[in-house]
Design an enzyme around this catalytic site. Structure first.
Site, PDB file in Angstrom:
ATOM      1  N   SER A 107       0.826  -1.211   0.000  1.00 16.89           N
ATOM      2  CA  SER A 107       0.000   0.000   0.000  1.00 16.89           C
ATOM      3  C   SER A 107       0.863   1.266   0.000  1.00 16.89           C
ATOM      4  O   SER A 107       1.945   1.295   0.592  1.00 16.89           O
ATOM      5  CB  SER A 107      -0.868   0.000   1.263  1.00 16.89           C
ATOM      6  OG  SER A 107      -1.465   1.269   1.448  1.00 16.89           O
ATOM      7  N   HIS A 253     -13.095  -2.699  -2.439  1.00 17.85           N
ATOM      8  CA  HIS A 253     -12.277  -2.218  -1.329  1.00 17.85           C
ATOM      9  C   HIS A 253     -12.701  -2.890  -0.019  1.00 17.85           C
ATOM     10  O   HIS A 253     -12.710  -2.281   1.050  1.00 17.85           O
ATOM     11  CB  HIS A 253     -12.408  -0.689  -1.215  1.00 17.85           C
ATOM     12  CG  HIS A 253     -11.170   0.006  -0.708  1.00 17.85           C
ATOM     13  ND1 HIS A 253     -10.307   0.694  -1.515  1.00 17.85           N
ATOM     14  CD2 HIS A 253     -10.661   0.126   0.538  1.00 17.85           C
ATOM     15  CE1 HIS A 253      -9.333   1.217  -0.800  1.00 17.85           C
ATOM     16  NE2 HIS A 253      -9.520   0.869   0.465  1.00 17.85           N
TER      17      HIS A 253
HETATM   18  C1  LIG Z   1      -7.438  -2.537   7.115  1.00 18.12           C
HETATM   19  C2  LIG Z   1      -7.521  -2.394   5.612  1.00 18.12           C
HETATM   20  C3  LIG Z   1      -6.729  -1.450   4.990  1.00 18.12           C
HETATM   21  C4  LIG Z   1      -6.783  -1.322   3.589  1.00 18.12           C
HETATM   22  N1  LIG Z   1      -5.944  -0.446   2.971  1.00 18.12           N
HETATM   23  C5  LIG Z   1      -5.937  -0.365   1.622  1.00 18.12           C
HETATM   24  C6  LIG Z   1      -4.973   0.444   0.960  1.00 18.12           C
HETATM   25  O1  LIG Z   1      -4.130   1.067   1.571  1.00 18.12           O
HETATM   26  N2  LIG Z   1      -5.025   0.491  -0.396  1.00 18.12           N
HETATM   27  C7  LIG Z   1      -5.965  -0.215  -1.125  1.00 18.12           C
HETATM   28  O2  LIG Z   1      -5.983  -0.128  -2.358  1.00 18.12           O
HETATM   29  N3  LIG Z   1      -6.864  -0.996  -0.511  1.00 18.12           N
HETATM   30  C8  LIG Z   1      -6.859  -1.118   0.829  1.00 18.12           C
HETATM   31  N4  LIG Z   1      -7.723  -1.962   1.446  1.00 18.12           N
HETATM   32  C9  LIG Z   1      -8.626  -2.806   0.632  1.00 18.12           C
HETATM   33  C10 LIG Z   1      -7.924  -4.130   0.261  1.00 18.12           C
HETATM   34  O3  LIG Z   1      -6.900  -3.924  -0.666  1.00 18.12           O
HETATM   35  C11 LIG Z   1      -8.895  -5.144  -0.353  1.00 18.12           C
HETATM   36  O4  LIG Z   1      -9.555  -4.555  -1.447  1.00 18.12           O
HETATM   37  C12 LIG Z   1      -9.921  -5.681   0.629  1.00 18.12           C
HETATM   38  O5  LIG Z   1      -9.383  -5.811   1.923  1.00 18.12           O
HETATM   39  C13 LIG Z   1     -10.393  -7.061   0.158  1.00 18.12           C
HETATM   40  O6  LIG Z   1     -11.374  -7.559   0.991  1.00 18.12           O
HETATM   41  P1  LIG Z   1     -11.117  -8.616   2.184  1.00 18.12           P
HETATM   42  O7  LIG Z   1     -10.539  -7.838   3.308  1.00 18.12           O
HETATM   43  O8  LIG Z   1     -12.490  -9.118   2.454  1.00 18.12           O
HETATM   44  O9  LIG Z   1     -10.185  -9.679   1.661  1.00 18.12           O
HETATM   45  C14 LIG Z   1      -7.687  -2.118   2.830  1.00 18.12           C
HETATM   46  C15 LIG Z   1      -8.479  -3.068   3.489  1.00 18.12           C
HETATM   47  C16 LIG Z   1      -8.398  -3.219   4.856  1.00 18.12           C
HETATM   48  C17 LIG Z   1      -9.252  -4.277   5.520  1.00 18.12           C
HETATM   49  C1  LIG Z   2      -8.001   6.408   2.444  1.00 18.22           C
HETATM   50  C2  LIG Z   2      -7.157   6.949   3.565  1.00 18.22           C
HETATM   51  C3  LIG Z   2      -6.276   5.889   4.108  1.00 18.22           C
HETATM   52  C4  LIG Z   2      -7.069   4.725   4.489  1.00 18.22           C
HETATM   53  C5  LIG Z   2      -6.207   3.602   4.937  1.00 18.22           C
HETATM   54  C6  LIG Z   2      -6.087   2.511   3.983  1.00 18.22           C
HETATM   55  C7  LIG Z   2      -7.340   2.137   3.269  1.00 18.22           C
HETATM   56  O1  LIG Z   2      -7.415   2.224   2.081  1.00 18.22           O
HETATM   57  C8  LIG Z   2      -8.472   1.572   3.968  1.00 18.22           C
HETATM   58  O2  LIG Z   2      -9.376   1.033   3.316  1.00 18.22           O
HETATM   59  O3  LIG Z   2      -8.562   1.669   5.198  1.00 18.22           O
END
Ligand SMILES: Cc1cc2nc3c(=O)[nH]c(=O)nc-3n(C[C@H](O)[C@H](O)[C@H](O)COP(=O)(O)O)c2cc1C
Ligand SMILES: CCCCCCC(=O)C(=O)O
Length: 363
Positions: A107, A253
């Site tokens: 990320s 997401h």
């Molecule tokens: C705690 C957390 C932080 C995340 N941060 C990002 C991120 O920084 N960038 C991003 O593209 N997606 C982010 N995501 C989304 C994940 O890349 C992904 O799309 C998602 O977690 C998939 O679903 P799952 O948690 O059910 O496997 C985040 C998800 C979670 C749970």
């Molecule tokens: C979008 C601001 C940072 C959020 C942290 C990472 C993320 O994408 C998330 O789903 O949480």
């Protein structure tokens, strides 16, 4: 026998260990969490149609992506701030998936820098996830740093023009602990608000005006294949292809952005139908076991990514916990393939799954 034999066991344990605002940050979704719920529930509605009397004495999980072999069609989706889960953080997570021959997506808002990760997980295939920044020069600098550090692809996340309505984080006033930092941004000239660490302050640096012309500009300027993460419609899949992207990650997401959109597994078929195999179609969202991975591969995904599943393993036992999560899902996938009559990933065909409605429509 380990205390943990499913990702659900890791999830349950992790939730006893995490401080409550961090637990909320990991587990919650946006709005009423309809999409968060759908991501998992939709997998149950997709029935597996097994074939029998096929030779499944040897199972191979090998697949290819961008014409390069992967040993496992499973990787880790980008998630921010992984040192909040465990000191092993991004490096432990990346080394764990690398030990299975899968792919790690780092990320932008990591608690480890691009350069540190490259040093700490040299044997893992790594892709860099970009949040497009509003301030000129930041995105370009991050992309250059990823290229120089040996990352193999650029994943542009397009479903966060603004932060989703995250009620749990707002109530809990979730902030990054003072001992950690957004390591990739320390060197970049952001608006400085992210030092206040709230999610909306972090997101206030993102470019809400980012559009397909910007994507084209990045595609032209980088030597890395560009993947768009956060596509849920055939229309946008066509545009990704037309604008030179080499891959798509079908994703909502993890239910954290627009509530009410379909589960990723529900959106996958229209996207595969739209772009076929002319670009690489991958997915994430709600994946926590081998049967989920099998279903996504059957509907045409080339790679499947987990977000929360790896975070639960990381929370419980750092790198070793993530390795165990991957061991569990890999074994589940192998058993599922054998029981469904598939010796290789190529044997997993669309005809091997059917939506539950298909079983009732003629009644
Ligand atoms: C705690 C957390 C932080 C995340 N941060 C990002 C991120 O920084 N960038 C991003 O593209 N997606 C982010 N995501 C989304 C994940 O890349 C992904 O799309 C998602 O977690 C998939 O679903 P799952 O948690 O059910 O496997 C985040 C998800 C979670 C749970
Ligand atoms: C979008 C601001 C940072 C959020 C942290 C990472 C993320 O994408 C998330 O789903 O949480």
């Amino acid at each position: 026998m380990s205390e943990y034999n499913s990702v659900a066991d890791y999830e349950a344990k992790a939730k006893t260990l995490l401080e409550s605002s961090v637990k909320g940050f990991y587990q919650s979704g946006a709005g009423d969490e309809q999409t968060l719920y759908l991501n998992k529930q939709a997998f149950q509605r997709l029935r597996i149609r097994p074939r029998v009397l096929r030779d499944v004495s040897k199972i191979s999980l090998k697949n290819s992506i961008f014409s390069k072999q992967v040993d496992l069609p499973l990787g880790i989706a980008p998630s921010g701030m992984q040192k909040v889960a465990h000191d092993d953080g991004e490096s432990g997570n990346a080394r764990a998936v690398g030990s299975f021959g899968g792919i790690y997506i780092m990320s932008t808002v990591a608690t480890t820098s691009i350069e540190e990760l490259a040093q700490n997980a040299p044997n893992t295939r790594k892709w860099f996830q970009l949040y497009p920044y509003a301030t000129k020069g930041i995105s370009e600098s991050l992309i250059k740093r990823a290229e120089n550090a040996g990352f193999e692809a650029l994943v542009i996340t397009v479903d966060v023009p603004v932060l989703g309505l995250r009620r749990t984080d707002a109530k809990n006033k979730f902030v990054l602990p003072k001992t950690l930092q957004l390591a990739n941004l320390v060197k970049e000239k952001t608006n400085g608000l992210e030092i206040m660490d709230g999610l909306s302050n972090i997101a206030s640096n993102f470019n809400a005006g980012f559009n397909w012309e910007d994507v084209r500009r990045i595609v032209r300027s980088t030597k890395l294949p560009v993947i768009i993460k956060g596509i849920l419609t055939a229309e946008d899949a066509f545009l990704a292809k037309a604008n030179g992207c080499r891959g798509i990650i079908v994703s909502n997401h993890g239910g954290r952005q627009l509530d009410g959109v379909p589960a990723a597994i529900e959106a996958l078929p229209e996207i595969v139908e739209a772009v076929g195999h002319s670009i690489e179609v991958m997915m994430d969202g709600g994946v926590s076991q081998g049967t989920d991975v099998f279903r996504a591969l059957a509907l045409g995904a080339k790679m499947v990514f987990v977000g929360r599943a790896s975070l639960w393993g990381l929370t419980v036992n750092g790198q070793k916990g993530v390795e165990d999560v991957f061991r569990i899902i890999k074994n589940e996938l192998e058993v599922t393939m054998a029981l469904a009559g598939c010796a290789s990933i190529g044997d997993i065909r669309p005809s091997m799954v059917k939506w539950d409605s298909g079983y009732y429509s003629k009644l």
